[in-house]
Design an enzyme around this catalytic site. Structure first.
Site, mmCIF file in Angstrom:
data_model
loop_
_atom_site.group_PDB
_atom_site.id
_atom_site.type_symbol
_atom_site.label_atom_id
_atom_site.label_comp_id
_atom_site.label_asym_id
_atom_site.label_seq_id
_atom_site.Cartn_x
_atom_site.Cartn_y
_atom_site.Cartn_z
ATOM 1 N N PHE A 189 6.388 -25.577 -75.079
ATOM 2 C CA PHE A 189 6.961 -25.686 -76.620
ATOM 3 C C PHE A 189 6.573 -24.189 -77.260
ATOM 4 O O PHE A 189 7.084 -23.670 -78.113
ATOM 5 C CB PHE A 189 6.181 -26.687 -77.374
ATOM 6 N N LYS A 191 14.628 -27.783 -68.280
ATOM 7 C CA LYS A 191 14.174 -28.970 -69.119
ATOM 8 C C LYS A 191 13.188 -28.234 -69.951
ATOM 9 O O LYS A 191 12.046 -27.995 -69.912
ATOM 10 C CB LYS A 191 13.477 -29.965 -67.928
ATOM 11 N N GLU A 250 10.258 -30.862 -75.285
ATOM 12 C CA GLU A 250 10.857 -31.977 -76.284
ATOM 13 C C GLU A 250 10.325 -31.955 -77.793
ATOM 14 O O GLU A 250 10.977 -32.345 -78.512
ATOM 15 C CB GLU A 250 10.596 -33.490 -75.655
ATOM 16 N N ARG A 251 9.589 -30.805 -78.017
ATOM 17 C CA ARG A 251 9.150 -30.550 -79.421
ATOM 18 C C ARG A 251 9.908 -29.582 -80.089
ATOM 19 O O ARG A 251 10.038 -29.627 -81.314
ATOM 20 C CB ARG A 251 7.516 -29.975 -79.180
ATOM 21 N N SER A 253 0.767 -26.705 -69.476
ATOM 22 C CA SER A 253 -0.889 -26.798 -69.565
ATOM 23 C C SER A 253 -1.159 -26.982 -68.042
ATOM 24 O O SER A 253 -0.444 -27.401 -67.172
ATOM 25 C CB SER A 253 -1.295 -27.992 -70.310
ATOM 26 N N CYS A 280 -0.369 -18.447 -74.789
ATOM 27 C CA CYS A 280 -1.380 -18.598 -73.590
ATOM 28 C C CYS A 280 -2.111 -17.320 -73.422
ATOM 29 O O CYS A 280 -2.973 -17.152 -72.584
ATOM 30 C CB CYS A 280 -0.302 -18.765 -72.571
HETATM 31 P P1 NAD Z 1 2.587 -29.345 -71.658
HETATM 32 O O1 NAD Z 1 2.126 -28.770 -70.236
HETATM 33 O O2 NAD Z 1 2.560 -30.225 -72.449
HETATM 34 O O3 NAD Z 1 4.372 -29.192 -71.657
HETATM 35 C C1 NAD Z 1 5.081 -28.406 -70.483
HETATM 36 C C2 NAD Z 1 6.150 -28.944 -70.163
HETATM 37 O O4 NAD Z 1 5.698 -30.103 -69.312
HETATM 38 C C3 NAD Z 1 7.236 -29.745 -71.257
HETATM 39 O O5 NAD Z 1 8.381 -29.360 -70.787
HETATM 40 C C4 NAD Z 1 6.744 -31.148 -71.108
HETATM 41 O O6 NAD Z 1 7.728 -31.830 -71.272
HETATM 42 C C5 NAD Z 1 6.605 -31.322 -69.726
HETATM 43 N N1 NAD Z 1 5.393 -32.332 -69.489
HETATM 44 C C6 NAD Z 1 4.451 -32.418 -70.431
HETATM 45 N N2 NAD Z 1 3.685 -33.500 -69.900
HETATM 46 C C7 NAD Z 1 4.053 -34.034 -68.720
HETATM 47 C C8 NAD Z 1 3.917 -34.995 -67.634
HETATM 48 N N3 NAD Z 1 2.784 -35.791 -67.885
HETATM 49 N N4 NAD Z 1 4.387 -34.899 -66.483
HETATM 50 C C9 NAD Z 1 5.599 -34.010 -66.437
HETATM 51 N N5 NAD Z 1 5.860 -33.117 -67.335
HETATM 52 C C10 NAD Z 1 5.164 -33.180 -68.305
HETATM 53 O O7 NAD Z 1 2.513 -27.801 -72.484
HETATM 54 P P2 NAD Z 1 2.783 -27.384 -73.899
HETATM 55 O O8 NAD Z 1 1.851 -28.089 -74.663
HETATM 56 O O9 NAD Z 1 4.259 -27.602 -73.974
HETATM 57 O O10 NAD Z 1 2.551 -25.751 -73.822
HETATM 58 C C11 NAD Z 1 1.131 -25.460 -74.235
HETATM 59 C C12 NAD Z 1 0.584 -25.017 -72.584
HETATM 60 O O11 NAD Z 1 1.468 -23.876 -72.200
HETATM 61 C C13 NAD Z 1 -0.652 -24.247 -72.976
HETATM 62 O O12 NAD Z 1 -1.606 -24.731 -72.163
HETATM 63 C C14 NAD Z 1 -0.474 -22.935 -72.822
HETATM 64 O O13 NAD Z 1 -1.597 -21.989 -72.325
HETATM 65 C C15 NAD Z 1 0.647 -22.918 -71.487
HETATM 66 N N6 NAD Z 1 1.452 -21.706 -71.631
HETATM 67 C C16 NAD Z 1 1.381 -21.025 -70.605
HETATM 68 C C17 NAD Z 1 1.991 -20.056 -70.094
HETATM 69 C C18 NAD Z 1 1.774 -19.017 -68.963
HETATM 70 O O14 NAD Z 1 2.628 -18.032 -68.478
HETATM 71 N N7 NAD Z 1 0.599 -19.125 -68.289
HETATM 72 C C19 NAD Z 1 2.941 -19.653 -70.996
HETATM 73 C C20 NAD Z 1 2.882 -20.143 -72.216
HETATM 74 C C21 NAD Z 1 2.335 -21.298 -72.385
#
Ligand code: NAD
Length: 499
Positions: free
Chosen positions: A149, A173, A176-177, A226, A281
């Site tokens: 998100f 994909k 969704e937020r 994450s 991040c």
């Molecule tokens: P998230 O892991 O909750 O979601 C990321 C994606 O995974 C979304 O598209 C979501 O729909 C999907 N997802 C969520 N739960 C899932 C599940 N149980 N099974 C399968 N898919 C699932 O992350 P977020 O809250 O959207 O973003 C924040 C996180 O992303 C933080 O941890 C941040 O550090 C990280 N981030 C990392 C980078 C990097 O390049 N390392 C860059 C930006 C954000």
């Protein structure tokens, strides 16, 4: 209430699963839209038509593909204000920050315009008598990106730019937020001349992600989010024989040496710790001064700066420092961690718990927090807070500060503030973290370098954007060719050295 869609075969398509997810306006707390959550059948159908569209797109020469991206850049610039507004409305970040989100994605698209050059293969003239050898980079077919998100424009573009430039069809994909900007990007790609079906946006949650992981046509998956989800996607995607790269969470340390310019270090910490409400991040979440005096000085300089921060909705003007968190759950998690920090004995030097914004009482705003005397066993140190909370961990020596950053399970970004070239060089060389800043708090590499963390912040061999992305989205084929003048010797039954 607005019902969002998927983007399939060049059209907005309503969700068919009957499942939806709420999209908030984080500043007011209102649910402003709902996004459809695709099921397996919807995902599979989108992939099937992408596979058909990819055949022609993959056969289109790279220069023509690059021209579509060139036009896309023009359209992004034309619609910058509109994109930033839609982004801020769903994410909560300020308008200048939202423009930065679009801009950092746009720059990767600009890099991808160099596809004709980047896709050039290798050629050896006369590898043997009458024998030439050459390697070419070919698209993988249909590939997918699953994005978080916190950068709803930038990260989808980091994925779609190289994937499309290399001749793949791309299934996005998004989170969704805040799914509106990804849909707008798809519309702009169509306007730029991208054939229908080559870019599909499928909105969804775990169900659609699992469908991506198990779909046999999808050849590669790029994920950002994450760490627990990154590990899950990497494991299941690889087990299913796909090429997978996953970028996860972070806990970024900034080492402040006694010789650093303290004003500069404090300014950097405030921007990198509280910008975008800490939902980056590459945010700095741990300040690591070396020596008690440095720590005291830093706290003294940080407090007035933090107290001056302007926290407001994105409509509050260009001088707003940060806005609300993305969801009520995010706010609850951050405030819960703040409570744990107090309970576990950290010193709360700036307390933002009572922060309220008149007229926006239901928004997901969180005031800034500063903890001192944090220790590595505390939850506020161990967990990625992803909120406006900065922790100071005091250390006695450079070696102790370096070890702290190195022992942390995450390895996304880090920074050192010092005037000493030797220390800076030693740090950059020894630290086991993927992106390092020297007197730069958020060392996000530009588009033509590549972005990637180490340890629990990155899974897979290649980084995002830059030359690595062209390797990730292509596979190499190597041809050994001999023409008739060399074909006179009869059969060969052993590997032969080239003469
Ligand atoms: P998230 O892991 O909750 O979601 C990321 C994606 O995974 C979304 O598209 C979501 O729909 C999907 N997802 C969520 N739960 C899932 C599940 N149980 N099974 C399968 N898919 C699932 O992350 P977020 O809250 O959207 O973003 C924040 C996180 O992303 C933080 O941890 C941040 O550090 C990280 N981030 C990392 C980078 C990097 O390049 N390392 C860059 C930006 C954000």
């Amino acid at each position: 209430m607005q019902e969002l869609t998927h983007w399939i075969d060049g059209k907005h398509v309503k969700g068919a699963s009957g499942r939806f997810s709420d999209v908030y306006n984080p500043a007011t707390g209102e649910v402003q839209a709902r996004t459809p959550l695709a099921n397996k059948a919807e995902l599979d159908a989108a992939v099937e038509s992408a596979a058909q569209a990819q055949v022609k797109w993959g056969a289109t020469n790279p220069q023509r593909r690059a021209r579509v991206l060139m036009k896309f850049v023009t359209l992004l610039n034309r619609d910058m204000d509109k994109l930033a507004e839609a982004l801020s409305r769903e994410h909560g970040k300020t308008i200048p920050d939202a423009k930065g989100d679009v801009q950092r994605g746009l720059e990767v698209i600009e890099f991808c315009i160099g596809a004709p050059h980047l896709l050039k293969g290798e050629f050896t003239d006369g590898a043997g008598p009458g024998i030439d050898m050459y390697s070419m980079r070919q698209p993988l077919g249909v590939v997918a990106g699953i994005t978080p998100f916190n950068f709803p424009a930038m990260i989808p573009m980091w994925k779609m730019g190289p994937a499309l430039a290399c001749g793949n069809a791309f299934i996005l994909k998004p989170s969704e937020r805040d799914p509106s900007v990804p849909l707008m990007l798809a519309e702009l790609m169509q306007e730029a001349g991208l054939p229908d079906g080559v870019l599909q946006v499928v909105n969804g949650d775990k169900e659609s992600v699992d469908a991506i992981l198990d779909n046999e046509v999808i050849q590669a998956i790029g994920f950002v989010g994450s760490t627990p989800i990154a590990e899950y996607i990497y494991g299941r995607g690889c087990a299913n024989g796909k090429r997978v790269q996953c970028f996860g969470g972070a806990k970024n340390h900034m080492i402040v040496m006694p010789d650093a310019d303290m004003d500069q270090a404090a300014d950097a910490l405030v921007g990198a710790g509280y910008g975008a409400a800490g939902e980056r991040c590459m945010a700095i979440s741990v300040a690591v001064p070396v020596g008690e005096k440095t720590a005291d000085k830093l706290i003294e300089k940080l407090i007035p700066r933090i107290e001056k921060l302007k926290i407001a909705p994105y409509t509050g003007g260009d001088d707003v420092d940060y806005g609300p968190l993305v969801t009520p759950q995010a706010k609850e998690k951050v405030l819960g961690l703040v409570e744990s920090g107090i309970k576990q004995g950290a010193e709360l030097v700036v307390d933002g718990r009572d922060f309220q914004l008149q007229g926006y009482e239901d928004g997901f705003f969180v005031g800034p927090h500063l903890f001192d005397r944090v220790t590595p066993d505390m939850d506020i140190y161990k967990e990625e807070i992803f909120g406006p909370v900065l922790s100071q961990v005091r250390t006695d020596s450079y070696e102790e500060a370096l070890s702290l950053a190195m022992d942390n399970e995450y390895g996304n970004g880090t920074a050192i503030f010092t005037r000493d070239g030797d220390t800076a060089r030693d740090f950059a060389h020894r630290v086991n973290i993927g992106m390092v800043g020297v007197n730069v708090p958020i060392p996000v590499p530009l588009a033509y370098h590549s972005f990637g963390g180490w340890k629990k912040s990155g899974f897979g061999d290649l980084n995002q954007h830059g030359p690595d992305s062209f390797k990730f989205y292509t596979r190499t084929k190597t041809v050994t060719a001999r023409w008739p003048s060399g074909l006179k010797e009869g059969g060969e039954f052993h590997f032969k050295q080239m003469d």
